[in-house]
Design a protein around this motif. Structure first.
Motif, mmCIF file in Angstrom:
data_model
loop_
_atom_site.group_PDB
_atom_site.id
_atom_site.type_symbol
_atom_site.label_atom_id
_atom_site.label_comp_id
_atom_site.label_asym_id
_atom_site.label_seq_id
_atom_site.Cartn_x
_atom_site.Cartn_y
_atom_site.Cartn_z
ATOM 1 N N LEU A 48 0.898 -1.038 -0.015
ATOM 2 C CA LEU A 48 -0.115 0.125 0.136
ATOM 3 C C LEU A 48 0.989 1.280 0.133
ATOM 4 O O LEU A 48 1.929 1.492 0.714
ATOM 5 C CB LEU A 48 -0.895 -0.232 1.167
ATOM 6 N N TYR A 98 -3.124 0.477 -4.124
ATOM 7 C CA TYR A 98 -2.742 -1.080 -3.750
ATOM 8 C C TYR A 98 -2.385 -1.804 -4.735
ATOM 9 O O TYR A 98 -2.510 -1.544 -6.047
ATOM 10 C CB TYR A 98 -4.168 -1.613 -3.069
ATOM 11 N N HIS A 112 -8.990 -9.221 -6.378
ATOM 12 C CA HIS A 112 -8.520 -8.137 -5.390
ATOM 13 C C HIS A 112 -9.339 -6.869 -5.513
ATOM 14 O O HIS A 112 -9.505 -6.179 -4.335
ATOM 15 C CB HIS A 112 -7.123 -7.972 -5.663
ATOM 16 N N VAL A 116 -10.808 -5.283 -2.075
ATOM 17 C CA VAL A 116 -10.763 -3.673 -1.790
ATOM 18 C C VAL A 116 -12.095 -3.137 -1.699
ATOM 19 O O VAL A 116 -12.442 -2.346 -0.580
ATOM 20 C CB VAL A 116 -9.969 -3.153 -2.881
ATOM 21 N N THR A 117 -13.263 -3.599 -2.539
ATOM 22 C CA THR A 117 -14.550 -3.175 -2.128
ATOM 23 C C THR A 117 -14.976 -3.537 -0.871
ATOM 24 O O THR A 117 -16.082 -2.767 -0.283
ATOM 25 C CB THR A 117 -15.519 -3.824 -3.317
ATOM 26 N N ALA A 119 -13.384 -3.613 1.853
ATOM 27 C CA ALA A 119 -13.019 -2.732 2.806
ATOM 28 C C ALA A 119 -13.757 -1.148 2.576
ATOM 29 O O ALA A 119 -14.093 -0.642 3.585
ATOM 30 C CB ALA A 119 -11.450 -2.515 2.676
ATOM 31 N N SER A 174 -11.983 3.588 -8.487
ATOM 32 C CA SER A 174 -10.715 2.933 -8.423
ATOM 33 C C SER A 174 -10.610 2.196 -9.704
ATOM 34 O O SER A 174 -11.607 1.560 -10.337
ATOM 35 C CB SER A 174 -10.674 1.749 -7.410
ATOM 36 N N SER A 176 -7.643 -0.266 -12.249
ATOM 37 C CA SER A 176 -6.830 -1.219 -12.098
ATOM 38 C C SER A 176 -6.071 -1.417 -13.493
ATOM 39 O O SER A 176 -6.415 -0.968 -14.500
ATOM 40 C CB SER A 176 -7.529 -2.478 -11.950
ATOM 41 N N CYS A 191 -7.461 4.056 -5.538
ATOM 42 C CA CYS A 191 -8.573 4.295 -4.698
ATOM 43 C C CYS A 191 -8.844 5.768 -4.176
ATOM 44 O O CYS A 191 -7.913 6.333 -3.280
ATOM 45 C CB CYS A 191 -8.564 3.258 -3.409
ATOM 46 N N PHE A 245 -8.932 2.576 6.415
ATOM 47 C CA PHE A 245 -9.238 1.668 4.994
ATOM 48 C C PHE A 245 -7.873 0.974 4.876
ATOM 49 O O PHE A 245 -8.037 -0.143 4.298
ATOM 50 C CB PHE A 245 -9.220 2.863 3.818
ATOM 51 N N LYS A 246 -6.681 1.461 5.006
ATOM 52 C CA LYS A 246 -5.636 0.629 4.913
ATOM 53 C C LYS A 246 -5.555 -0.439 5.821
ATOM 54 O O LYS A 246 -5.230 -1.540 5.130
ATOM 55 C CB LYS A 246 -4.084 1.437 5.098
ATOM 56 N N VAL A 249 -7.865 -3.279 4.381
ATOM 57 C CA VAL A 249 -7.360 -3.869 3.261
ATOM 58 C C VAL A 249 -6.377 -5.074 3.681
ATOM 59 O O VAL A 249 -6.413 -6.106 3.168
ATOM 60 C CB VAL A 249 -6.752 -2.983 2.433
#
Length: 420
Positions: A48, A98, A112, A116-117, A119, A174, A176, A191, A245-246, A249
């Motif tokens: 992260l 991330y 992944h 994240v979603t 979180a 977000s 990717s 994010c 949040f971190k 995750v």
């Protein structure tokens, strides 16, 4: 485990979780590449990081086409080319990035993003993974009498809000990018939690030269974006939410891969030492700073910040004031009113070098035509990014108005400093 031992230990452990303390996008991308290259093929890695303001383009993209380079320079926003594909994205300190590496046999494109979603669902129930593997916030009205499984992977693909109203499109939070090589996979994403630049992102990612380009390589698909956190939150609450949040995750990553929950303990303690790593039976966790640079990371940084990597790996392209139309439905782009109606610009670039250039006016324009011809000869074969401005290279006393106008347009298109 001491920082000095980390570079060797990463080649042995199966599970890794790291949080970078650096805001340097060059350092963070170099660490990401180092972990992808040096950890075992069957290892799982979560990194992260948060960057200072920058635009990050994909490996096969064109910086002159994907970003307004002049706007970036004015606002001291870096432009960086990553080693994976995908589109151009904007990073700042309100955006958590991330990066997940796993074996290709364990990889799916949604896996992944779903993590994240999950979180993000701690902050909003509007978050979901869409069909492009991005994370969006649905903006529609609640669907009455709907029953959804809110847990597990399938529950992260839908929300209880309508997506059919064109006046309320889902907004991206977000994006990717992916890389698969030698049995390893990499998924990294952004994010947007609380970007202070949310209103400027589209400006930074919109090149004024786009209508005049014929380019090869990958193009970005622009999407409307938003922040996840409420804009009314004060800075302390934003910082607390980002850290929350971190940590969420991190915990979900450990749960996803059956890793000892102790691995997250380092990040739960504000007083934890940030100058060493914790190591378990099959895992390593810790904070990464520039103190932890290995020779491989330093070499990676040198490559990423070089003009050759950022600009010289650009697929070939042509910039033309009068581009050829592909079909009858296409209309010619509009030139500025001050651009001479009888002027023509054609520049062909390969690997960042000008391979062919035509800056022309009719011969009856005398000095102006001559000045443009001499400028074209001067810049042919030169590396575009090492030209401060084309206007500064215009010779002749005084420079003619028509020649000035043509060169001003060229500077605008290629993100150069405009002479006053």
């Amino acid at each position: 485990m001491l920082v000095s031992q980390w570079g060797h230990a990463v080649r042995q452990a199966k599970n890794h979780i790291y949080v970078s303390l650096s805001r340097d996008p060059i350092f963070n991308l170099a660490v990401e590449h180092f972990l992808f290259q040096e950890t075992p093929a069957d290892s799982r890695v979560l990194l992260l990081y948060v960057n200072r303001p920058c635009v990050v383009i994909g490996k096969n993209q064109n910086p002159w086409l994907q970003a307004d380079l002049a706007a970036l320079r004015r606002n001291r926003v870096d432009i960086v080319r990553r080693r994976s594909g995908g589109g151009a994205v904007f990073h700042d300190t309100g955006n958590v990035n991330y990066s997940v590496k796993c074996s290709s046999s364990e990889f799916t494109r949604d896996k992944h993003a779903v993590m994240v979603t999950e979180a993000l669902r701690e902050f909003t129930d509007r978050a979901r993974v869409n069909e492009r593997h991005d994370i969006v916030l649905d903006q529609g009205l609640p669907i009455p009498n709907i029953e959804l499984d809110q847990e597990g992977p399938l529950g992260m693909l839908k929300t209880r809000y309508s997506t059919t109203d064109p006046r309320r499109p889902s907004l991206k939070v977000s994006g990717s990018a992916f890389k698969i090589s030698q049995g390893k996979s990499l998924h990294h994403g952004t994010c947007l939690l609380a970007s202070e630049n949310i209103g400027s992102i589209s400006q930074y990612l919109r090149s004024p030269a786009r209508p005049f380009f014929r380019a090869y390589g990958s193009e970005s698909l622009p999407s409307p974006v938003t922040n996840i956190l409420d804009d009314e939150l004060d800075s302390d609450k934003v910082s607390q939410s980002i850290e929350r949040f971190k940590l969420s995750v991190i915990r979900r990553f450990a749960q996803l891969y059956g890793i000892d929950p102790k691995i997250s303990s380092l990040f739960e303690n504000d007083d934890a030492s940030k100058d060493q790593f914790l190591r378990g039976e099959d895992w390593i966790a810790g904070y990464v700073s520039e103190v932890a640079k290995t020779p491989e990371i330093e070499q990676g940084m040198e490559e990423l910040k070089s003009d050759q990597w950022r600009y010289g790996t650009t697929p070939r392209f042509i910039l033309s004031s009068h581009p050829k139309l592909i079909n009858d439905r296409q209309t010619a782009p509009t030139l500025p009113s001050w651009f001479p109606s009888d002027a023509h610009v054609h520049v062909r670039v390969k690997q960042g070098f000008i391979m062919e250039v035509d800056l022309s006016l009719p011969p009856d324009k005398g000095k102006a035509a001559q000045q443009l011809s001499e400028l074209a000869s001067n810049v042919n074969g030169r590396f575009v990014e090492r030209i401060a401005s084309f206007s500064s290279l215009l010779r002749g006393t005084p420079p003619q108005d028509e020649a000035n106008a043509v060169v001003k347009w060229l500077d605008l298109m290629l993100g150069k400093k405009i002479s006053k």
